[in-house]
Design a protein around this motif. Structure first.
Motif, PDB file in Angstrom:
ATOM      1  N   ASN A  12       0.734  -1.175   0.094  1.00  0.00           N
ATOM      2  CA  ASN A  12      -0.044  -0.069  -0.009  1.00  0.00           C
ATOM      3  C   ASN A  12       0.819   1.257  -0.020  1.00  0.00           C
ATOM      4  O   ASN A  12       1.952   1.193   0.614  1.00  0.00           O
ATOM      5  N   ASP A  14       0.456   5.703   0.440  1.00  0.00           N
ATOM      6  CA  ASP A  14      -0.557   6.988   0.886  1.00  0.00           C
ATOM      7  C   ASP A  14      -0.289   7.604  -0.560  1.00  0.00           C
ATOM      8  O   ASP A  14       0.607   8.553  -0.707  1.00  0.00           O
ATOM      9  N   ASN A  33      -4.100   4.462  -0.093  1.00  0.00           N
ATOM     10  CA  ASN A  33      -4.699   5.180   0.926  1.00  0.00           C
ATOM     11  C   ASN A  33      -4.968   6.471   0.588  1.00  0.00           C
ATOM     12  O   ASN A  33      -3.718   7.174   0.348  1.00  0.00           O
ATOM     13  N   HIS A  63      -7.855   7.768   3.807  1.00  0.00           N
ATOM     14  CA  HIS A  63      -6.467   7.993   4.789  1.00  0.00           C
ATOM     15  C   HIS A  63      -6.911   9.316   5.556  1.00  0.00           C
ATOM     16  O   HIS A  63      -6.215  10.452   5.365  1.00  0.00           O
ATOM     17  N   HIS A 108     -10.382  -0.234   2.870  1.00  0.00           N
ATOM     18  CA  HIS A 108     -10.020  -0.290   4.063  1.00  0.00           C
ATOM     19  C   HIS A 108      -9.906   1.155   4.319  1.00  0.00           C
ATOM     20  O   HIS A 108     -10.213   2.144   3.929  1.00  0.00           O
ATOM     21  N   LYS A 110      -6.960   3.691   6.734  1.00  0.00           N
ATOM     22  CA  LYS A 110      -5.849   3.758   7.248  1.00  0.00           C
ATOM     23  C   LYS A 110      -5.393   5.283   7.661  1.00  0.00           C
ATOM     24  O   LYS A 110      -5.477   6.318   7.015  1.00  0.00           O
ATOM     25  N   HIS A 112      -3.639   8.543   9.093  1.00  0.00           N
ATOM     26  CA  HIS A 112      -2.438   9.281   8.725  1.00  0.00           C
ATOM     27  C   HIS A 112      -1.560   9.938   9.732  1.00  0.00           C
ATOM     28  O   HIS A 112      -2.194  10.437  10.543  1.00  0.00           O
ATOM     29  N   TYR A 116      -2.298   8.357  13.297  1.00  0.00           N
ATOM     30  CA  TYR A 116      -1.920   6.854  13.060  1.00  0.00           C
ATOM     31  C   TYR A 116      -1.070   6.575  14.534  1.00  0.00           C
ATOM     32  O   TYR A 116      -1.331   5.484  15.114  1.00  0.00           O
ATOM     33  N   PHE A 143      -6.385  -0.736   8.637  1.00  0.00           N
ATOM     34  CA  PHE A 143      -4.773  -1.054   8.980  1.00  0.00           C
ATOM     35  C   PHE A 143      -4.355  -0.601  10.037  1.00  0.00           C
ATOM     36  O   PHE A 143      -4.500   0.847  10.396  1.00  0.00           O
ATOM     37  N   ALA A 144      -3.501  -0.979  10.738  1.00  0.00           N
ATOM     38  CA  ALA A 144      -2.877  -0.818  12.097  1.00  0.00           C
ATOM     39  C   ALA A 144      -1.633  -1.572  12.433  1.00  0.00           C
ATOM     40  O   ALA A 144      -1.432  -2.699  11.801  1.00  0.00           O
ATOM     41  N   GLU A 164       0.017  -3.866   9.883  1.00  0.00           N
ATOM     42  CA  GLU A 164       0.871  -3.148   8.706  1.00  0.00           C
ATOM     43  C   GLU A 164       2.295  -2.958   9.040  1.00  0.00           C
ATOM     44  O   GLU A 164       2.613  -2.653  10.322  1.00  0.00           O
ATOM     45  N   CYS A 222       3.545  -0.712   3.822  1.00  0.00           N
ATOM     46  CA  CYS A 222       3.398   0.656   3.409  1.00  0.00           C
ATOM     47  C   CYS A 222       4.683   1.133   2.904  1.00  0.00           C
ATOM     48  O   CYS A 222       5.730   0.963   3.492  1.00  0.00           O
TER      49      CYS A 222
END
Length: 251
Positions: A12, A14, A33, A63, A108, A110, A112, A116, A143-144, A164, A222
């Protein structure tokens, strides 16, 4: 979800953040994302990114960020769990509406930057994100970081979690990321990154900056689209994964 050594992983990035590499990255990744406006992007950039993802068979996700365009969402701010809930719910709602208008279903979520990292260690903020996701679309995958408060909160809310790892970031011994304020936060060598990622998948560990091995589980990798040399970095990583017979596919 995949497990370490299973031979399957998601890649993945961003995107929709104005870095200028999106077109090339969409050809290499399996999940995007997409910035939802709070740290970068707007309705037009979201639609543009979603259209590109659809054209390349890439799964799309929201995201969301703290509301902080000045610092690109990378500065930790004093926010409450309710602030996080409302902000994330708003961003997910906007993103879902734009995706629906393009005929695409989001896959999903995720968080940012600072959001995050804060939610990885603060259960109240993590619960705010999880509640927002559940309120908008409980089928979305969160996603974590492995073993983080965000992963625990999402699971407690009945949400699916993709654990992730980061190809272009360094780790400290507790399994969290080296803060971006430190000079050793980023990993720049694509060959070194590929070797480390393959070790994560095969052995379930990552080498921290102090030289110790930290247990880790990886279901999505990522890479940051705003990192200098991002396209060459991702291309080298994907080649290494495929050469190792790892199937690169969205969760």
């Amino acid at each position: 979800m995949s497990t370490p050594g299973s031979g399957r992983i998601d890649l993945n990035a961003d995107l929709g953040e104005g870095a200028g590499h999106d077109t090339e990255l969409f050809q290499l990744i399996t999940s995007a994302n997409i910035a939802c406006g709070f740290h970068a992007g707007d309705a037009e950039s979201m639609r543009h990114a979603i259209d590109h993802a659809q054209a390349h068979g890439v799964a799309v996700g929201a995201h969301p960020s703290l509301f902080d365009r000045e610092n690109f969402g990378r500065k930790e701010l004093q926010v409450s769990a309710d602030d996080v809930y409302e902000g994330v719910k708003y961003q997910l709602g906007v993103f879902a509406a734009i995706a629906e208008s393009a005929g695409v279903r989001p896959n999903h979520v995720k968080a940012h930057g600072a959001l995050y990292n804060m939610a990885a260690r603060d259960r109240a903020l993590a619960d705010g994100i999880a509640r927002a996701v559940a309120a908008v679309d409980s089928s979305l995958i969160v996603f974590a970081l492995p073993n983080s408060e965000l992963a625990a909160a999402a699971e407690a809310a009945g949400l699916r979690v993709a654990r992730e790892v980061f190809a272009d970031r360094n780790y400290v011994p507790d399994g969290s990321l080296v803060p971006r304020s430190r000079p050793d936060a980023l990993l720049h060598d694509p060959a070194e990154s590929a070797t480390r990622v393959l070790r994560m998948l095969r052995d379930g560990v990552v080498r921290a900056v102090d030289g110790t091995d930290v247990p880790i589980a990886a279901e999505t990798i990522c890479v940051h689209g705003d990192t200098p040399g991002a396209v060459a970095f991702v291309r080298r990583l994907r080649e290494a994964l495929e050469n190792a017979d790892v199937t690169v596919t969205a969760p």
